[in-house]
Enzyme design. Structure first.
Site, PDB file in Angstrom:
ATOM      1  N   ARG A   1      26.313  -4.258 -53.254  1.00 14.90           N
ATOM      2  CA  ARG A   1      26.949  -3.183 -54.035  1.00 14.90           C
ATOM      3  C   ARG A   1      26.647  -3.339 -55.522  1.00 14.90           C
ATOM      4  O   ARG A   1      26.335  -2.374 -56.216  1.00 14.90           O
ATOM      5  CB  ARG A   1      28.467  -3.203 -53.823  1.00 14.90           C
TER       6      ARG A   1
ATOM      7  N   ASP B   1      30.729   1.682 -53.779  1.00 10.53           N
ATOM      8  CA  ASP B   1      30.260   2.209 -52.505  1.00 10.53           C
ATOM      9  C   ASP B   1      30.932   3.556 -52.230  1.00 10.53           C
ATOM     10  O   ASP B   1      31.617   4.112 -53.087  1.00 10.53           O
ATOM     11  CB  ASP B   1      30.522   1.212 -51.360  1.00 10.53           C
TER      12      ASP B   1
ATOM     13  N   TYR C   1      19.169  -7.039 -45.642  1.00  7.83           N
ATOM     14  CA  TYR C   1      19.857  -5.755 -45.516  1.00  7.83           C
ATOM     15  C   TYR C   1      18.882  -4.600 -45.713  1.00  7.83           C
ATOM     16  O   TYR C   1      17.895  -4.721 -46.434  1.00  7.83           O
ATOM     17  CB  TYR C   1      20.933  -5.607 -46.608  1.00  7.83           C
TER      18      TYR C   1
ATOM     19  N   ASP D   1      31.545  -5.449 -45.514  1.00 10.35           N
ATOM     20  CA  ASP D   1      32.499  -4.434 -45.963  1.00 10.35           C
ATOM     21  C   ASP D   1      32.735  -3.406 -44.855  1.00 10.35           C
ATOM     22  O   ASP D   1      31.841  -3.164 -44.025  1.00 10.35           O
ATOM     23  CB  ASP D   1      31.967  -3.717 -47.200  1.00 10.35           C
TER      24      ASP D   1
END
Length: 308
Positions: free
Chosen positions: A183, A92, A78, A50
Protein backbone atom coordinates in the site's frame (compact mmCIF):
# COMPACT_ATOMS: atom_id res chain seq x y z
CA UNK A 1 -32.37 -24.09 33.39
CA UNK A 2 -29.17 -23.53 31.43
CA UNK A 3 -27.74 -26.64 29.81
CA UNK A 4 -23.99 -27.23 29.71
CA UNK A 5 -23.03 -28.54 26.30
CA UNK A 6 -19.87 -30.65 26.16
CA UNK A 7 -16.92 -28.83 24.64
CA UNK A 8 -16.14 -30.05 21.14
CA UNK A 9 -13.03 -32.19 20.98
CA UNK A 10 -10.56 -30.91 18.39
CA UNK A 11 -8.28 -33.22 16.40
CA UNK A 12 -4.49 -33.23 16.31
CA UNK A 13 -3.98 -32.08 12.72
CA UNK A 14 -0.49 -31.51 11.33
CA UNK A 15 0.23 -29.87 7.99
CA UNK A 16 0.04 -26.78 5.82
CA UNK A 17 -2.91 -25.44 3.84
CA UNK A 18 -2.13 -23.05 1.00
CA UNK A 19 -5.28 -20.96 1.11
CA UNK A 20 -6.41 -18.56 -1.59
CA UNK A 21 -7.78 -15.89 0.74
CA UNK A 22 -10.92 -14.20 -0.60
CA UNK A 23 -11.68 -10.48 -0.62
CA UNK A 24 -13.42 -9.26 2.54
CA UNK A 25 -11.93 -11.80 4.94
CA UNK A 26 -9.28 -10.86 7.46
CA UNK A 27 -6.45 -13.38 7.68
CA UNK A 28 -7.71 -14.38 11.11
CA UNK A 29 -11.28 -14.88 9.84
CA UNK A 30 -9.96 -17.16 7.10
CA UNK A 31 -7.87 -19.10 9.62
CA UNK A 32 -10.83 -19.61 11.98
CA UNK A 33 -13.00 -20.86 9.11
CA UNK A 34 -10.37 -23.34 7.90
CA UNK A 35 -9.61 -24.49 11.45
CA UNK A 36 -13.31 -25.21 12.00
CA UNK A 37 -13.63 -27.19 8.75
CA UNK A 38 -10.56 -29.30 9.61
CA UNK A 39 -11.60 -29.56 13.29
CA UNK A 40 -7.98 -28.74 14.13
CA UNK A 41 -6.79 -28.20 17.68
CA UNK A 42 -3.93 -25.80 16.91
CA UNK A 43 -3.49 -23.40 13.98
CA UNK A 44 -1.82 -20.17 12.91
CA UNK A 45 -1.14 -18.14 9.78
CA UNK A 46 2.17 -16.90 8.44
CA UNK A 47 1.74 -13.20 7.85
CA UNK A 48 -1.34 -11.02 7.55
CA UNK A 49 -3.07 -10.14 4.30
CA UNK A 50 -5.33 -7.06 4.39
CA UNK A 51 -9.08 -7.80 4.05
CA UNK A 52 -9.20 -6.25 0.55
CA UNK A 53 -6.27 -8.43 -0.61
CA UNK A 54 -6.46 -11.96 -2.02
CA UNK A 55 -4.08 -14.79 -2.70
CA UNK A 56 -1.61 -17.02 -0.96
CA UNK A 57 -2.12 -17.31 2.80
CA UNK A 58 -0.25 -20.35 4.16
CA UNK A 59 -2.09 -21.74 7.19
CA UNK A 60 -0.15 -23.93 9.63
CA UNK A 61 -1.73 -26.67 11.72
CA UNK A 62 -0.32 -28.58 14.68
CA UNK A 63 3.41 -29.20 14.43
CA UNK A 64 3.68 -26.92 11.38
CA UNK A 65 3.06 -23.90 13.64
CA UNK A 66 6.58 -24.41 15.05
CA UNK A 67 8.03 -23.37 11.70
CA UNK A 68 5.71 -20.51 10.74
CA UNK A 69 8.27 -17.89 11.82
CA UNK A 70 10.44 -18.84 8.85
CA UNK A 71 7.69 -17.69 6.49
CA UNK A 72 7.17 -14.46 8.42
CA UNK A 73 10.81 -13.69 7.65
CA UNK A 74 10.60 -14.79 4.00
CA UNK A 75 10.44 -12.68 0.83
CA UNK A 76 7.00 -12.31 -0.72
CA UNK A 77 5.62 -11.63 -4.20
CA UNK A 78 2.48 -9.77 -5.28
CA UNK A 79 0.49 -8.63 -8.30
CA UNK A 80 -1.11 -5.28 -7.64
CA UNK A 81 -3.17 -2.62 -9.38
CA UNK A 82 -2.37 0.99 -8.45
CA UNK A 83 -5.12 3.57 -9.04
CA UNK A 84 -3.33 6.79 -10.00
CA UNK A 85 -4.87 10.19 -9.28
CA UNK A 86 -6.72 9.27 -6.09
CA UNK A 87 -5.32 9.12 -2.56
CA UNK A 88 -7.24 7.45 0.26
CA UNK A 89 -6.68 7.64 4.01
CA UNK A 90 -5.93 3.90 4.20
CA UNK A 91 -3.91 3.62 0.98
CA UNK A 92 -6.39 1.13 -0.48
CA UNK A 93 -10.01 0.81 -1.65
CA UNK A 94 -11.35 0.49 1.91
CA UNK A 95 -10.56 4.10 2.79
CA UNK A 96 -12.08 7.47 2.07
CA UNK A 97 -10.77 9.48 -0.89
CA UNK A 98 -8.87 12.46 0.56
CA UNK A 99 -7.23 13.86 -2.58
CA UNK A 100 -7.91 13.77 -6.32
CA UNK A 101 -5.46 14.94 -9.00
CA UNK A 102 -5.19 14.80 -12.78
CA UNK A 103 -3.16 11.96 -14.25
CA UNK A 104 -0.83 13.03 -17.03
CA UNK A 105 2.01 10.55 -17.05
CA UNK A 106 3.86 8.78 -19.84
CA UNK A 107 5.22 5.26 -19.95
CA UNK A 108 8.70 6.76 -19.96
CA UNK A 109 7.95 8.58 -16.70
CA UNK A 110 6.48 5.42 -15.16
CA UNK A 111 9.56 3.35 -16.00
CA UNK A 112 11.84 6.08 -14.61
CA UNK A 113 9.90 6.24 -11.34
CA UNK A 114 9.74 2.46 -10.92
CA UNK A 115 13.53 2.32 -11.23
CA UNK A 116 13.78 4.61 -8.17
CA UNK A 117 12.02 2.05 -6.00
CA UNK A 118 14.07 -1.04 -6.89
CA UNK A 119 16.63 -2.26 -4.38
CA UNK A 120 16.98 -1.08 -0.75
CA UNK A 121 14.53 1.71 0.10
CA UNK A 122 13.13 3.36 3.21
CA UNK A 123 9.42 3.09 3.91
CA UNK A 124 7.26 4.76 6.55
CA UNK A 125 4.69 2.24 7.90
CA UNK A 126 1.06 3.36 7.38
CA UNK A 127 -1.16 4.51 10.22
CA UNK A 128 -3.69 1.89 9.12
CA UNK A 129 -1.52 -1.05 10.17
CA UNK A 130 -1.32 -3.57 13.01
CA UNK A 131 1.98 -2.19 14.28
CA UNK A 132 1.63 -1.29 17.94
CA UNK A 133 2.47 1.86 19.91
CA UNK A 134 2.15 1.59 23.70
CA UNK A 135 0.35 -1.72 23.25
CA UNK A 136 -2.28 -0.28 20.91
CA UNK A 137 -2.43 -0.96 17.12
CA UNK A 138 -1.77 2.07 14.94
CA UNK A 139 -5.07 1.58 13.11
CA UNK A 140 -6.94 2.27 16.36
CA UNK A 141 -5.21 5.64 16.66
CA UNK A 142 -5.99 6.31 12.97
CA UNK A 143 -9.69 5.59 13.51
CA UNK A 144 -9.65 8.16 16.30
CA UNK A 145 -8.19 10.73 13.90
CA UNK A 146 -4.76 10.61 15.55
CA UNK A 147 -1.61 10.53 13.41
CA UNK A 148 1.62 9.49 15.13
CA UNK A 149 5.20 9.92 13.99
CA UNK A 150 6.52 6.68 12.51
CA UNK A 151 10.15 5.91 11.87
CA UNK A 152 11.10 4.92 8.32
CA UNK A 153 12.15 1.27 8.00
CA UNK A 154 14.61 -0.36 5.64
CA UNK A 155 13.02 -2.77 3.15
CA UNK A 156 14.17 -4.19 -0.17
CA UNK A 157 12.25 -4.32 -3.45
CA UNK A 158 13.86 -7.22 -5.28
CA UNK A 159 11.66 -6.92 -8.36
CA UNK A 160 9.27 -4.21 -9.56
CA UNK A 161 7.91 -4.69 -13.06
CA UNK A 162 5.21 -2.98 -15.08
CA UNK A 163 2.61 -5.50 -16.28
CA UNK A 164 0.27 -3.00 -17.97
CA UNK A 165 -0.78 0.65 -17.91
CA UNK A 166 -4.36 1.53 -18.76
CA UNK A 167 -4.80 5.02 -17.31
CA UNK A 168 -5.43 5.54 -14.48
CA UNK A 169 -4.61 1.93 -13.55
CA UNK A 170 -1.04 0.74 -13.20
CA UNK A 171 -0.59 -3.04 -12.92
CA UNK A 172 2.65 -4.10 -11.25
CA UNK A 173 4.48 -7.26 -10.20
CA UNK A 174 6.46 -6.93 -6.97
CA UNK A 175 8.87 -9.17 -5.07
CA UNK A 176 9.98 -7.72 -1.75
CA UNK A 177 11.52 -8.37 1.65
CA UNK A 178 9.58 -8.94 4.86
CA UNK A 179 8.00 -5.85 6.37
CA UNK A 180 7.23 -4.19 3.02
CA UNK A 181 3.83 -2.50 2.74
CA UNK A 182 2.62 -2.65 -0.86
CA UNK A 183 0.00 0.00 0.00
CA UNK A 184 2.79 2.40 0.92
CA UNK A 185 4.76 1.45 -2.18
CA UNK A 186 1.73 2.29 -4.33
CA UNK A 187 1.21 5.61 -2.56
CA UNK A 188 4.90 6.52 -2.87
CA UNK A 189 4.93 5.68 -6.59
CA UNK A 190 1.87 7.91 -7.05
CA UNK A 191 3.57 10.79 -5.22
CA UNK A 192 6.74 10.34 -7.28
CA UNK A 193 4.58 10.59 -10.43
CA UNK A 194 3.00 13.77 -9.06
CA UNK A 195 -0.59 12.52 -9.03
CA UNK A 196 -1.02 10.45 -5.88
CA UNK A 197 -2.38 6.90 -5.80
CA UNK A 198 -3.94 4.10 -3.80
CA UNK A 199 -4.12 0.33 -4.26
CA UNK A 200 -7.12 -0.88 -6.22
CA UNK A 201 -6.26 -4.58 -5.93
CA UNK A 202 -3.59 -6.75 -4.30
CA UNK A 203 -2.92 -10.46 -4.77
CA UNK A 204 -0.11 -12.36 -3.08
CA UNK A 205 1.47 -14.95 -5.34
CA UNK A 206 4.43 -16.27 -3.37
CA UNK A 207 5.69 -16.63 0.22
CA UNK A 208 9.26 -17.90 0.44
CA UNK A 209 9.38 -21.03 -1.71
CA UNK A 210 5.58 -21.50 -1.58
CA UNK A 211 3.61 -20.54 -4.70
CA UNK A 212 0.01 -20.47 -5.88
CA UNK A 213 0.33 -23.87 -7.60
CA UNK A 214 -1.53 -25.86 -4.95
CA UNK A 215 -3.77 -23.13 -3.50
CA UNK A 216 -7.25 -24.03 -2.28
CA UNK A 217 -10.21 -21.67 -1.90
CA UNK A 218 -12.40 -21.71 1.19
CA UNK A 219 -15.28 -22.93 -0.97
CA UNK A 220 -13.21 -25.88 -2.20
CA UNK A 221 -12.14 -26.68 1.36
CA UNK A 222 -15.71 -26.63 2.68
CA UNK A 223 -17.06 -28.71 -0.21
CA UNK A 224 -14.33 -31.36 -0.16
CA UNK A 225 -15.33 -34.79 1.09
CA UNK A 226 -11.94 -35.35 2.77
CA UNK A 227 -10.49 -31.90 3.49
CA UNK A 228 -7.52 -33.27 5.45
CA UNK A 229 -6.16 -34.70 2.20
CA UNK A 230 -5.73 -31.12 0.93
CA UNK A 231 -2.99 -30.43 3.49
CA UNK A 232 0.64 -30.36 2.45
CA UNK A 233 3.14 -31.99 4.83
CA UNK A 234 4.86 -29.93 7.52
CA UNK A 235 8.15 -29.84 5.61
CA UNK A 236 6.49 -27.90 2.77
CA UNK A 237 7.49 -24.89 4.88
CA UNK A 238 11.14 -25.95 4.89
CA UNK A 239 11.86 -26.87 1.27
CA UNK A 240 14.48 -24.13 0.85
CA UNK A 241 16.72 -25.64 3.55
CA UNK A 242 19.22 -28.48 2.83
CA UNK A 243 18.21 -31.91 4.11
CA UNK A 244 20.19 -34.15 6.49
CA UNK A 245 19.37 -37.86 6.78
CA UNK A 246 20.15 -39.57 10.08
CA UNK A 247 20.21 -43.25 10.99
CA UNK A 248 18.01 -44.59 13.79
CA UNK A 249 20.62 -44.24 16.54
CA UNK A 250 21.53 -40.65 15.60
CA UNK A 251 17.84 -39.77 15.23
CA UNK A 252 17.18 -40.94 18.80
CA UNK A 253 20.02 -38.77 20.12
CA UNK A 254 18.85 -35.82 18.01
CA UNK A 255 15.31 -36.06 19.40
CA UNK A 256 16.77 -36.04 22.89
CA UNK A 257 18.31 -32.66 22.09
CA UNK A 258 21.91 -33.85 21.75
CA UNK A 259 24.39 -32.12 19.48
CA UNK A 260 25.81 -34.46 16.85
CA UNK A 261 29.30 -34.39 15.36
CA UNK A 262 28.31 -35.41 11.84
CA UNK A 263 31.88 -35.16 10.54
CA UNK A 264 32.62 -38.32 12.53
CA UNK A 265 29.66 -40.20 11.07
CA UNK A 266 30.62 -41.77 7.71
CA UNK A 267 27.02 -42.89 7.10
CA UNK A 268 25.73 -39.29 7.04
CA UNK A 269 26.03 -37.04 3.98
CA UNK A 270 26.71 -33.52 5.27
CA UNK A 271 25.52 -30.53 3.19
CA UNK A 272 28.07 -27.91 2.20
CA UNK A 273 28.18 -24.69 4.21
CA UNK A 274 26.55 -23.78 7.51
CA UNK A 275 23.09 -22.70 8.60
CA UNK A 276 19.61 -24.10 9.09
CA UNK A 277 18.84 -27.61 7.81
CA UNK A 278 15.85 -29.97 7.95
CA UNK A 279 16.52 -33.32 9.55
CA UNK A 280 14.97 -36.69 8.65
CA UNK A 281 14.87 -40.33 9.60
CA UNK A 282 14.01 -41.96 6.28
CA UNK A 283 10.99 -39.93 5.06
CA UNK A 284 10.02 -38.69 8.55
CA UNK A 285 10.77 -35.08 9.39
CA UNK A 286 12.41 -34.89 12.83
CA UNK A 287 12.74 -31.11 12.94
CA UNK A 288 15.20 -28.37 12.09
CA UNK A 289 18.76 -27.83 13.26
CA UNK A 290 21.69 -25.49 12.84
CA UNK A 291 24.68 -26.99 11.05
CA UNK A 292 27.75 -25.26 12.43
CA UNK A 293 31.52 -25.42 12.27
CA UNK A 294 33.13 -28.86 12.00
CA UNK A 295 29.74 -30.28 10.91
CA UNK A 296 28.25 -30.00 14.41
CA UNK A 297 24.46 -30.42 14.24
CA UNK A 298 22.59 -28.45 16.93
CA UNK A 299 18.88 -29.38 17.31
CA UNK A 300 16.58 -26.36 16.93
CA UNK A 301 12.86 -27.20 16.65
CA UNK A 302 11.73 -30.80 17.02
CA UNK A 303 8.60 -32.56 15.78
CA UNK A 304 6.78 -33.85 18.86
CA UNK A 305 4.80 -36.71 17.33
CA UNK A 306 7.91 -38.46 16.00
CA UNK A 307 9.23 -39.02 19.51
CA UNK A 308 6.07 -40.68 20.77
Amino acid sequence: MKQNHPKKVRDLVDGVLLLDKPVGFSSNDALIKAKRVLNAKKAGHTGTLDPFATGLLPLCFGEATKFSQDLLEADKAYDTTVHLGQTTDTGDTEGEVIDTRDVNVTLEQIHAVLAQFRGPIKQVPPMYSALKRDGKPLYEYAREGITLEREARDVTIHKLELIAYDAPFLKLSVTCSKGTYIRVLGQDIGEALGCGAHLNALRRTQVGALTTEHMITLEELVAHAAPLTLLSPVDALLSSFPAVQLNAELAKRFLNGQRLALGKEPSVSVPAGQGRVRVYLDAKLLGTAILGEYSILQPERLIAFVAE
